[in-house]
Scaffold this motif. Structure first.
Motif, short mmCIF file in Angstrom:
data_model
loop_
_atom_site.label_atom_id
_atom_site.label_comp_id
_atom_site.label_asym_id
_atom_site.label_seq_id
_atom_site.Cartn_x
_atom_site.Cartn_y
_atom_site.Cartn_z
N HIS A 230 0.83 -1.21 0.00
CA HIS A 230 0.00 0.00 0.00
C HIS A 230 0.86 1.26 0.00
O HIS A 230 0.58 2.22 -0.73
CB HIS A 230 -0.92 -0.02 1.22
CG HIS A 230 -1.72 1.24 1.39
ND1 HIS A 230 -2.82 1.52 0.60
CD2 HIS A 230 -1.57 2.30 2.24
CE1 HIS A 230 -3.32 2.69 0.96
NE2 HIS A 230 -2.59 3.18 1.94
N PHE B 53 2.38 1.87 -3.43
CA PHE B 53 1.36 2.42 -4.32
C PHE B 53 1.16 3.91 -4.04
O PHE B 53 1.01 4.72 -4.97
CB PHE B 53 0.03 1.70 -4.14
CG PHE B 53 0.02 0.30 -4.70
CD1 PHE B 53 0.92 -0.09 -5.67
CD2 PHE B 53 -0.92 -0.64 -4.26
CE1 PHE B 53 0.91 -1.38 -6.20
CE2 PHE B 53 -0.95 -1.92 -4.78
CZ PHE B 53 -0.04 -2.29 -5.75
N ARG C 207 4.69 6.09 -4.97
CA ARG C 207 5.31 6.05 -6.29
C ARG C 207 4.79 7.21 -7.15
O ARG C 207 3.80 7.86 -6.82
CB ARG C 207 5.04 4.71 -6.98
CG ARG C 207 3.58 4.46 -7.30
CD ARG C 207 3.38 3.10 -7.90
NE ARG C 207 4.17 2.90 -9.09
CZ ARG C 207 3.80 3.27 -10.31
NH1 ARG C 207 2.63 3.88 -10.49
NH2 ARG C 207 4.58 3.05 -11.35
N ALA D 243 2.67 8.69 -9.65
CA ALA D 243 1.38 8.28 -10.20
C ALA D 243 1.28 8.50 -11.70
O ALA D 243 0.38 7.94 -12.35
CB ALA D 243 0.24 9.02 -9.49
N ILE E 253 1.49 1.38 -14.19
CA ILE E 253 2.06 0.08 -13.84
C ILE E 253 1.75 -0.89 -14.97
O ILE E 253 0.59 -1.29 -15.16
CB ILE E 253 1.49 -0.43 -12.50
CG1 ILE E 253 1.76 0.58 -11.38
CG2 ILE E 253 2.11 -1.78 -12.14
CD1 ILE E 253 1.14 0.19 -10.05
N LEU F 121 2.26 -6.11 -12.61
CA LEU F 121 2.30 -6.25 -11.16
C LEU F 121 2.25 -7.73 -10.82
O LEU F 121 1.30 -8.43 -11.16
CB LEU F 121 1.10 -5.53 -10.52
CG LEU F 121 0.89 -5.72 -9.02
CD1 LEU F 121 2.08 -5.23 -8.22
CD2 LEU F 121 -0.39 -5.01 -8.56
N VAL G 185 -4.99 -6.44 -2.94
CA VAL G 185 -4.09 -6.17 -4.05
C VAL G 185 -4.84 -6.25 -5.37
O VAL G 185 -4.62 -5.43 -6.28
CB VAL G 185 -2.91 -7.17 -4.03
CG1 VAL G 185 -2.12 -7.09 -5.34
CG2 VAL G 185 -1.99 -6.89 -2.86
N ASP H 271 -6.88 -3.09 -5.68
CA ASP H 271 -5.98 -1.95 -5.86
C ASP H 271 -5.44 -1.92 -7.29
O ASP H 271 -5.33 -0.85 -7.90
CB ASP H 271 -4.80 -2.04 -4.88
CG ASP H 271 -5.20 -1.70 -3.46
OD1 ASP H 271 -6.32 -1.19 -3.27
OD2 ASP H 271 -4.39 -1.95 -2.54
N ALA H 272 -5.10 -3.09 -7.82
CA ALA H 272 -4.55 -3.16 -9.17
C ALA H 272 -5.56 -2.65 -10.20
O ALA H 272 -5.19 -1.97 -11.17
CB ALA H 272 -4.14 -4.59 -9.50
N LEU I 203 -5.68 1.10 -9.99
CA LEU I 203 -4.45 1.70 -10.51
C LEU I 203 -4.28 1.46 -12.00
O LEU I 203 -3.27 1.87 -12.58
CB LEU I 203 -3.24 1.14 -9.75
CG LEU I 203 -3.11 1.54 -8.28
CD1 LEU I 203 -2.05 0.72 -7.59
CD2 LEU I 203 -2.80 3.03 -8.17
N VAL J 252 -3.70 -1.29 -13.78
CA VAL J 252 -2.60 -2.19 -14.15
C VAL J 252 -3.01 -2.97 -15.40
O VAL J 252 -4.15 -3.42 -15.52
CB VAL J 252 -2.30 -3.16 -12.98
CG1 VAL J 252 -1.28 -4.21 -13.39
CG2 VAL J 252 -1.79 -2.37 -11.77
#
Length: 315
Positions: free
Chosen positions: A90, A93, A96, A98, A102, A105, A118, A121-122, A125, A127
Motif C-alpha cells: 500500500h 502504491f 510512487r 502516479a 504500472i 504487477l 491487491v 488496488d490493481a 491503478l 494495471v
C-alpha cells in the motif's frame, strides 16, 4: 611510509589507498532508463532499499513500471488491515510516481486478505498485466471478486486457492491463466468478451451437470490441462469459439463434449488423455467413446497430435 589518499587518476581508473587500481563503478555510467529496467526485474522491496545508495537513487524506484512483491504472512493474520505485507505494498502504491502507469504487477501472497486488497488496488491503478500467486500456506479456497471493472487490464494470471466465479465486464482482457483455481460458474468467462487466450491448469471444476461453457468469439487459443471434478473428470465441456486456432487438452477427458459451431478456424489440436479407472459413474469404455467423439469434432484441424497414452486401446 605515508599512505596515498584515495582518489581517481585518469579517465576510467579509480585508485584506493596505496595506489592500487580499483574496478570502475559501472552503475554510475548507466542511464536512469537502464537502471529502472534493472530494478524492474528484482523484488520491489530491494528496489526501494536501493534509495539509500545516493541522491541519484532516492526516487528511481518511484518510476518503476513493473512491481514485484513477495509477502510472507500468517495464513490468518491477527489484524488483517495492519499486516506488514499489505501495508508495504500500500505504501509503495501511495508514494510512487502516479504519472507512471504500472505495466506489470506480480504478487506472491500467503493470506486471502492481501490477495483481495491487491487485486482491487490493481484495478483502481489501471494495471495492464496482473499476476497473483497465493499457492503457499492458504489451505482453503477463497472467492475473488471486484465491484469495478478495468478496460486497461489485458492479462490476468491467478494461481492458488482462489474461487473463480462471476466477474463484471472486462473489455480489455485478452489473456487469462488460472492454475489450481476452483471454478464455480458454468459461464465463468462470459464477461471477457475480447478474450483471445485461455489457460486452465490443474483447476477444480465445481460446475453443475451442464459442464463448463467457454463462450468467446475472439478466442484463438485454449489450453485445458489436468482439470478435474473430485474425484473424477468434470461433467462436460461446451465450446462456442468460432475463431479457435489452437486447442490443447491434457489430463482427464470430460464426460461430455460439444462444439456449438464446427470450429472452422481450428488448425492445431494436441490431446494427452488420462483415463480414470475405478469410477463407476464413468466406465473406461465410455471414456474411450467420449475421446473418439471429441476427436471427431476437429474435422477442420490441419494437425491433430495424440500422445501414445491417448491412443492406447487397452486399460
Amino acid at each position: 611510509m605515508k599512505r596515498m589518499a584515495r582518489g581517481s587518476y585518469g579517465y576510467g581508473h579509480t585508485y584506493g589507498y596505496g595506489g592500487e587500481q580499483q574496478p570502475e563503478d559501472r552503475l554510475t555510467s548507466l542511464s536512469d532508463d537502464l537502471l529502472i529496467s534493472i530494478l524492474s526485474h528484482i523484488d520491489t522491496k530491494q528496489a526501494v532499499q536501493s534509495s539509500i545508495l545516493s541522491k541519484r537513487w532516492v526516487n528511481l524506484w518511484t518510476l518503476l513500471p513493473v512491481l514485484n512483491f513477495t509477502c510472507e504472512q500468517d495464513q490468518n493474520p491477527p489484524n488483517p488491515p495492519d499486516n506488514d505485507g499489505y501495508m508495504f505494498i500500500h505504501n509503495v502504491f501511495a508514494r510512487r510516481n502516479a504519472s507512471i502507469l504500472i505495466e506489470k504487477l506480480s504478487v506472491n501472497v500467503s493470506d486471502h486478505y492481501t490477495m483481495l486488497r491487491v487485486f482491487n488496488d490493481a484495478l483502481s491503478l489501471r494495471v495492464s498485466d496482473l499476476r497473483i500467486d497465493c499457492s503457499e500456506n492458504i489451505v482453503k479456497h477463497y472467492p475473488i471478486s471486484c465491484v469495478d471493472s478495468s478496460d486497461l487490464l489485458m492479462s490476468l494470471s491467478l494461481k492458488g486457492m482462489v474461487e473463480f466465479g462471476y466477474f463484471p465486464r472486462f473489455d480489455g482482457l485478452v489473456k487469462l491463466r488460472l492454475e489450481r483455481v476452483k471454478i464455480v460458474e458454468n459461464e465463468a468467462f462470459a464477461s471477457f468478451v475480447n478474450l483471445e487466450e485461455l489457460f486452465l491448469v490443474n483447476c477444480k471444476m465445481e460446475v453443475d451437470s451442464s459442464g463448463l461453457e467457454v463462450v468467446a468469439d475472439k478466442l484463438w487459443r485454449l489450453t485445458i490441462s489436468s482439470c478435474f471434478h473430485t474425484p473424477v473428470a468434470y461433467p462436460g465441456l461446451v465450446l462456442s469459439t468460432p475463431n479457435l486456432v489452437v486447442f490443447e487438452l491434457e489430463g482427464l477427458i470430460p464426460m461430455e463434449f460439444e462444439a456449438v459451431e464446427e470450429l472452422p478456424a481450428l488448425h492445431t489440436v494436441h490431446i494427452d488423455a488420462l483415463f480414470s479407472y475405478g469410477a463407476p459413474e464413468l466406465p473406461f469404455e465410455q471414456q474411450k467413446i467420449n475421446l473418439i467423439k471429441i476427436i471427431g469434432s476437429f474435422k477442420y484441424a490441419a494437425c491433430v497430435h495424440l500422445t501414445p497414452s491417448t491412443v492406447e486401446v487397452n486399460p
